[in-house]
Scaffold this motif. Structure first.
Motif, PDB file in Angstrom:
ATOM      1  N   THR A 214      29.103  38.666  32.650  1.00  0.00           N
ATOM      2  CA  THR A 214      29.602  40.097  32.715  1.00  0.00           C
ATOM      3  C   THR A 214      28.769  40.473  33.821  1.00  0.00           C
ATOM      4  OG1 THR A 214      30.079  40.199  30.329  1.00  0.00           O
ATOM      5  CG2 THR A 214      29.464  42.165  31.564  1.00  0.00           C
ATOM      6  N   VAL A 215      29.622  41.326  34.643  1.00  0.00           N
ATOM      7  CA  VAL A 215      28.980  41.882  35.790  1.00  0.00           C
ATOM      8  C   VAL A 215      29.551  43.379  35.742  1.00  0.00           C
ATOM      9  CG1 VAL A 215      28.776  41.964  38.483  1.00  0.00           C
ATOM     10  CG2 VAL A 215      29.077  39.732  37.344  1.00  0.00           C
ATOM     11  N   ALA A 216      28.545  44.201  35.985  1.00  0.00           N
ATOM     12  CA  ALA A 216      28.851  45.833  35.812  1.00  0.00           C
ATOM     13  C   ALA A 216      29.721  46.099  34.711  1.00  0.00           C
ATOM     14  CB  ALA A 216      29.426  46.075  37.172  1.00  0.00           C
ATOM     15  N   GLY A 217      29.297  45.522  33.484  1.00  0.00           N
ATOM     16  CA  GLY A 217      30.097  45.634  32.180  1.00  0.00           C
ATOM     17  C   GLY A 217      31.609  45.216  32.120  1.00  0.00           C
ATOM     18  N   LYS A 218      31.989  44.453  32.998  1.00  0.00           N
ATOM     19  CA  LYS A 218      33.026  43.819  33.187  1.00  0.00           C
ATOM     20  C   LYS A 218      33.266  42.211  32.733  1.00  0.00           C
ATOM     21  CE  LYS A 218      35.115  46.942  36.771  1.00  0.00           C
ATOM     22  NZ  LYS A 218      34.124  47.537  36.898  1.00  0.00           N
ATOM     23  N   PRO A 219      33.448  41.973  31.622  1.00  0.00           N
ATOM     24  CA  PRO A 219      33.397  40.470  30.890  1.00  0.00           C
ATOM     25  C   PRO A 219      34.439  39.659  31.694  1.00  0.00           C
ATOM     26  CG  PRO A 219      34.418  41.707  29.345  1.00  0.00           C
ATOM     27  CD  PRO A 219      34.015  42.695  30.626  1.00  0.00           C
TER      28      PRO A 219
ATOM     29  N   LEU B  63      31.949  38.103  43.696  1.00  0.00           N
ATOM     30  CA  LEU B  63      33.252  38.543  43.947  1.00  0.00           C
ATOM     31  C   LEU B  63      33.895  38.411  42.631  1.00  0.00           C
ATOM     32  CD1 LEU B  63      34.172  36.659  47.210  1.00  0.00           C
ATOM     33  CD2 LEU B  63      33.212  39.148  46.879  1.00  0.00           C
ATOM     34  N   ARG B  64      34.973  39.348  42.396  1.00  0.00           N
ATOM     35  CA  ARG B  64      35.661  39.441  41.051  1.00  0.00           C
ATOM     36  C   ARG B  64      37.346  39.244  41.564  1.00  0.00           C
ATOM     37  NH1 ARG B  64      35.139  44.488  39.772  1.00  0.00           N
ATOM     38  NH2 ARG B  64      37.143  45.118  39.987  1.00  0.00           N
ATOM     39  N   CYS B  65      37.781  38.431  40.745  1.00  0.00           N
ATOM     40  CA  CYS B  65      39.310  38.361  40.852  1.00  0.00           C
ATOM     41  C   CYS B  65      39.838  38.857  39.595  1.00  0.00           C
ATOM     42  CB  CYS B  65      39.920  37.022  40.943  1.00  0.00           C
ATOM     43  SG  CYS B  65      41.704  36.715  41.054  1.00  0.00           S
ATOM     44  N   ASP B  66      40.592  40.008  39.657  1.00  0.00           N
ATOM     45  CA  ASP B  66      41.080  40.369  38.347  1.00  0.00           C
ATOM     46  C   ASP B  66      42.556  39.830  38.264  1.00  0.00           C
ATOM     47  OD1 ASP B  66      39.939  43.252  37.508  1.00  0.00           O
ATOM     48  OD2 ASP B  66      39.720  43.252  39.551  1.00  0.00           O
TER      49      ASP B  66
ATOM     50  N   ALA C 242      32.149  42.483  43.379  1.00  0.00           N
ATOM     51  CA  ALA C 242      31.706  42.777  41.865  1.00  0.00           C
ATOM     52  C   ALA C 242      30.833  43.743  41.854  1.00  0.00           C
ATOM     53  CB  ALA C 242      31.238  41.435  41.348  1.00  0.00           C
ATOM     54  N   GLU C 243      31.163  45.042  41.651  1.00  0.00           N
ATOM     55  CA  GLU C 243      30.147  45.896  41.616  1.00  0.00           C
ATOM     56  C   GLU C 243      30.395  47.024  40.846  1.00  0.00           C
ATOM     57  OE1 GLU C 243      29.111  46.959  45.619  1.00  0.00           O
ATOM     58  OE2 GLU C 243      31.136  47.864  45.936  1.00  0.00           O
TER      59      GLU C 243
END
Length: 252
Positions: free
Chosen positions: A100-105, A197-200, A251-252
């Motif tokens: 989980t990064v910045a509250g996003k699992p 980095l995050r991929c939604d 991812a922030e």
């Protein structure tokens, strides 16, 4: 306890996600078919040595988990483009864990074996993911799925087995282990400088079934130096799900 049904929703309904989608157009669509979720417990102190420190680990009831997920993809295409023959369908096998990064699992991948060389190279460049080319076979045997994967670059990384659903379909109840391992709407990776980095992603809530499997050969973990607490996995099956993917963002 498992939920038997949920209200119908459109593919574009993201109300079940914990945060809004990026204000960007999606970049890729695909359909995932005949998935096996095979999950193995692993101690947090062991897993911490394998996952970058910038990606905080998730645990469920004090234990972390490693997932081996074989499936096959269809209907793969980039936004605004027709499917490219030869790259629009192929098997894939993931080895993953949960962060989980910045509250996003989300999901962190140790490896993604795929049976299409071009797709492997494109995905590595676009999504910075550890894709590798493998020889793979998927065959249906009644309700069972026979699956074989042998990595080209390392014959030690193999998976051979057959799996099948053994229950009626259901939705995971909120707060359950089933929900914890599946209802994650992003993946995480690192850029060349080691920044997360995050991929939604967007899909409907998972329709799951309990599963059983006869796995005759599995070195997907040991070949990567992953030592789990039990060689007996917890198994789930899902028949199919349509997916949209968004561009990588910080991812922030």
């Amino acid at each position: 306890m498992k939920e038997k049904s949920k209200p119908k929703q459109s593919l574009w309904d993201d109300s079940h996600r914990l945060w809004p989608l990026p204000r960007l157009p999606w970049t890729m669509k695909q359909t995932w078919n005949d998935l096996l979720f095979a999950h193995y417990p692993i101690k947090m102190e062991v897993l911490q040595k394998l996952v970058p420190e910038v990606l905080p680990l998730d645990s469920y009831n004090g234990m972390c988990w490693i997932g081996i997920v074989p499936f096959h993809m269809t209907g793969i295409r980039l936004r605004g483009m027709s499917p490219v023959p030869g790259t629009d369908r192929f098997p894939e096998l993931n080895v993953r864990t949960y962060v989980t990064v910045a509250g996003k699992p989300g999901v962190y991948f140790f490896s993604l074996d795929a049976a299409n060389r071009l797709a492997v190279e494109v995905a590595k460049k676009i999504y910075h993911l550890p894709y590798v080319y493998a020889d793979m076979k998927v065959n249906r045997n009644g309700e069972g799925i026979h699956y074989e994967s042998r990595r080209r670059s390392s014959l030690d990384a193999q998976f051979i087995g057959e799996y099948r659903p053994i229950s009626e379909p259901y939705y995971a109840i909120k707060g359950s282990f089933d929900e914890w391992i599946t209802e994650r709407y992003c993946l995480y990776t690192l850029n060349n400088k080691g920044f997360p980095l995050r991929c939604d992603i967007l899909h409907k809530p998972w329709v799951l079934q309990d599963a059983e499997a006869e796995i005759s050969h599995n070195t997907m973990l040991s070949s990567q130096g992953i030592q789990v607490e039990s060689e007996k996995p917890i198994l789930h099956f899902s028949k199919t799900i349509d997916v949209r993917m968004w561009p990588l963002v910080r991812a922030e």
